[in-house]
Design a protein around this motif. Structure first.
Motif, PDB file in Angstrom:
ATOM      1  N   SER A  82       8.556 -22.378 -11.926  1.00  0.00           N
ATOM      2  CA  SER A  82       8.021 -22.809 -10.979  1.00  0.00           C
ATOM      3  C   SER A  82       6.816 -23.723 -11.254  1.00  0.00           C
ATOM      4  O   SER A  82       6.651 -24.985 -10.618  1.00  0.00           O
ATOM      5  N   LEU A  83       5.935 -22.676 -11.451  1.00  0.00           N
ATOM      6  CA  LEU A  83       4.373 -22.769 -11.029  1.00  0.00           C
ATOM      7  C   LEU A  83       3.726 -24.251 -12.383  1.00  0.00           C
ATOM      8  O   LEU A  83       3.051 -24.791 -12.232  1.00  0.00           O
ATOM      9  N   ALA A  84       4.666 -23.482 -13.412  1.00  0.00           N
ATOM     10  CA  ALA A  84       4.786 -24.683 -14.472  1.00  0.00           C
ATOM     11  C   ALA A  84       5.509 -26.260 -14.117  1.00  0.00           C
ATOM     12  O   ALA A  84       4.633 -27.395 -14.623  1.00  0.00           O
ATOM     13  N   ASP A  85       6.477 -25.903 -13.516  1.00  0.00           N
ATOM     14  CA  ASP A  85       6.687 -27.445 -12.466  1.00  0.00           C
ATOM     15  C   ASP A  85       5.896 -28.097 -12.145  1.00  0.00           C
ATOM     16  O   ASP A  85       5.833 -29.006 -11.967  1.00  0.00           O
ATOM     17  N   ALA A  86       5.009 -27.243 -10.865  1.00  0.00           N
ATOM     18  CA  ALA A  86       4.252 -27.813 -10.500  1.00  0.00           C
ATOM     19  C   ALA A  86       2.958 -28.109 -10.904  1.00  0.00           C
ATOM     20  O   ALA A  86       2.821 -29.705 -10.147  1.00  0.00           O
ATOM     21  N   ARG A  87       2.667 -28.069 -12.123  1.00  0.00           N
ATOM     22  CA  ARG A  87       1.381 -28.546 -12.977  1.00  0.00           C
ATOM     23  C   ARG A  87       1.598 -29.284 -12.826  1.00  0.00           C
ATOM     24  O   ARG A  87       0.758 -30.279 -13.110  1.00  0.00           O
ATOM     25  N   THR A  88       3.330 -29.410 -14.259  1.00  0.00           N
ATOM     26  CA  THR A  88       3.181 -30.871 -14.722  1.00  0.00           C
ATOM     27  C   THR A  88       3.377 -32.054 -13.913  1.00  0.00           C
ATOM     28  O   THR A  88       3.060 -32.667 -14.049  1.00  0.00           O
ATOM     29  N   ALA A  89       3.900 -31.961 -12.568  1.00  0.00           N
ATOM     30  CA  ALA A  89       4.390 -32.365 -11.419  1.00  0.00           C
ATOM     31  C   ALA A  89       2.447 -33.184 -10.903  1.00  0.00           C
ATOM     32  O   ALA A  89       2.780 -34.005  -9.778  1.00  0.00           O
ATOM     33  N   GLY A  90       1.509 -32.722 -11.491  1.00  0.00           N
ATOM     34  CA  GLY A  90       0.794 -33.036 -10.693  1.00  0.00           C
ATOM     35  C   GLY A  90      -0.079 -32.506  -9.232  1.00  0.00           C
ATOM     36  O   GLY A  90      -0.644 -33.200  -8.166  1.00  0.00           O
ATOM     37  N   LEU A  91       0.413 -31.141  -9.205  1.00  0.00           N
ATOM     38  CA  LEU A  91       0.758 -30.499  -7.387  1.00  0.00           C
ATOM     39  C   LEU A  91      -0.589 -29.531  -8.195  1.00  0.00           C
ATOM     40  O   LEU A  91      -0.661 -28.410  -6.703  1.00  0.00           O
ATOM     41  N   VAL A  92      -2.415 -30.201  -8.643  1.00  0.00           N
ATOM     42  CA  VAL A  92      -2.241 -28.540  -8.511  1.00  0.00           C
ATOM     43  C   VAL A  92      -3.831 -28.853  -7.187  1.00  0.00           C
ATOM     44  O   VAL A  92      -4.521 -27.619  -6.850  1.00  0.00           O
ATOM     45  N   GLU A  93      -4.605 -29.826  -6.667  1.00  0.00           N
ATOM     46  CA  GLU A  93      -5.259 -30.266  -5.959  1.00  0.00           C
ATOM     47  C   GLU A  93      -4.368 -30.341  -4.107  1.00  0.00           C
ATOM     48  O   GLU A  93      -5.176 -31.275  -3.533  1.00  0.00           O
ATOM     49  N   GLN A  94      -3.447 -29.780  -4.051  1.00  0.00           N
ATOM     50  CA  GLN A  94      -2.839 -29.814  -3.115  1.00  0.00           C
ATOM     51  C   GLN A  94      -2.630 -28.076  -1.958  1.00  0.00           C
ATOM     52  O   GLN A  94      -3.337 -27.304  -2.808  1.00  0.00           O
ATOM     53  N   PRO A  95      -2.316 -27.883  -1.302  1.00  0.00           N
ATOM     54  CA  PRO A  95      -2.939 -26.934  -0.086  1.00  0.00           C
ATOM     55  C   PRO A  95      -0.937 -26.181  -0.667  1.00  0.00           C
ATOM     56  O   PRO A  95      -0.466 -26.828  -0.924  1.00  0.00           O
ATOM     57  N   TRP A  96      -1.272 -25.110  -0.530  1.00  0.00           N
ATOM     58  CA  TRP A  96      -0.688 -24.170  -0.928  1.00  0.00           C
ATOM     59  C   TRP A  96      -0.195 -22.901   0.073  1.00  0.00           C
ATOM     60  O   TRP A  96      -1.271 -22.555   0.562  1.00  0.00           O
ATOM     61  N   ALA A  97       1.004 -22.013  -0.162  1.00  0.00           N
ATOM     62  CA  ALA A  97       0.906 -21.063   0.451  1.00  0.00           C
ATOM     63  C   ALA A  97       1.939 -20.406  -0.378  1.00  0.00           C
ATOM     64  O   ALA A  97       2.963 -20.431  -1.153  1.00  0.00           O
ATOM     65  N   VAL A  98       2.118 -19.030  -0.057  1.00  0.00           N
ATOM     66  CA  VAL A  98       2.754 -17.601  -0.651  1.00  0.00           C
ATOM     67  C   VAL A  98       3.416 -17.390   0.844  1.00  0.00           C
ATOM     68  O   VAL A  98       2.513 -16.359   1.340  1.00  0.00           O
ATOM     69  N   LEU A  99       4.421 -16.632   0.686  1.00  0.00           N
ATOM     70  CA  LEU A  99       4.973 -16.078   1.475  1.00  0.00           C
ATOM     71  C   LEU A  99       5.730 -14.722   0.669  1.00  0.00           C
ATOM     72  O   LEU A  99       5.873 -14.835  -0.146  1.00  0.00           O
ATOM     73  N   ILE A 100       5.435 -13.823   1.317  1.00  0.00           N
ATOM     74  CA  ILE A 100       5.416 -11.795   0.789  1.00  0.00           C
ATOM     75  C   ILE A 100       6.615 -11.497   2.114  1.00  0.00           C
ATOM     76  O   ILE A 100       5.509 -11.410   3.456  1.00  0.00           O
TER      77      ILE A 100
END
Length: 259
Positions: free
Chosen positions: A181-199
């Motif tokens: 999932s994170l590799a796909d996000a990186r390929t899509a250029g979602l690096v400099e965007q706000p993120w959150a992790v939910l546990i």
């Protein structure tokens, strides 16, 4: 920038500039005088999350007070990842550990979320904030993550910022491996965007919570491997993966001139 040897680092709320004199509260003064046993003339580093890091000289200290003279700037303020950790509160020792490690892993905000199966009904946010501050001082980051007031997960989802991506760590058959999932996000250029992790809690999410999370347009359900992880372990694992794929672990480390 100068990187002279210092006895310790302290987070302060004051503005920082060369030649300024600031005083410390009783707790910080006690720490310098009684715990570290520093004397007048000792050098410390100060940061406030806004103006970088500055050297300072301990001009004087006594019972319940200390004054510091600010010298030269050691490091300029830099942008840090816009990364939240949203977590169901867990028992005291483990939640303290989670806050410490989330701070070291670069979280910008820490959001306790009360879920249907959360076992804890009270959260000492003052203690968590103190843990975050101490961890930031020790790991040499230039900011301290904000510890937010606990809210029901349903309310957090209802008010979720439309632009913030969300990694939902969940034991579901349709959850993608987190690395994929994170590799796909990186390929899509979602690096400099706000993120959150939910546990979630160790009892998992309720069906209505899964349904609400599924309606968030930028939510991704991810799995953390074949073993069942405790909530604090899951949080650390997910944050580590995010930093490696999308965060500031992708950059070369700063070269230290004081080593």
């Amino acid at each position: 920038m100068v990187r002279d040897k210092v006895a310790t680092r302290l987070y302060v709320e004051d503005d920082l500039a060369n030649g300024q004199i600031i005083g410390l509260d009783q707790g910080r003064a006690h720490f310098l005088r009684t715990v570290l046993r520093l004397k007048a003339g000792a050098r410390v580093a100060l940061f406030n999350g806004r103006h970088g890091e500055w050297s300072a000289v301990l001009e004087g200290l006594g019972k319940g007070w200390a004054s510091l003279a600010i010298g030269d700037q050691r490091r300029v303020q830099v942008a840090e990842p816009d990364l939240w950790l949203v977590f169901a509160p867990i028992k005291r020792g483990r939640i303290d550990f989670l806050i410490e490690k989330a701070t070291e892993l670069g979280c910008s905000e820490l959001h306790p979320a009360m879920t249907r199966f959360t076992a804890m009904d009270r959260v000492n946010t003052d203690r968590l904030a103190a843990n975050a501050r101490e961890a930031a001082e020790q790991c040499e980051r230039l900011s301290v993550p904000q510890v937010r007031t606990p809210h029901d997960l349903d309310k957090l989802i209802a008010a979720w910022p439309a632009e913030r991506h969300l990694l939902v760590c969940a034991e579901r058959r349709d959850a993608a491996p987190i690395a994929d999932s994170l590799a796909d996000a990186r390929t899509a250029g979602l690096v400099e965007q706000p993120w959150a992790v939910l546990i979630g809690p160790e009892g998992g999410f309720a069906d209505h919570e899964f349904a609400a999370l599924s309606r968030l347009p930028r939510a991704r359900f991810v799995g953390l491997g074949p073993r069942i992880l405790r909530a604090d372990t899951a949080g650390i694992a997910a944050l580590t993966c995010w930093q490696a794929w999308l965060g500031d672990w992708r950059h070369h480390p700063e070269v230290r001139s004081d080593l």
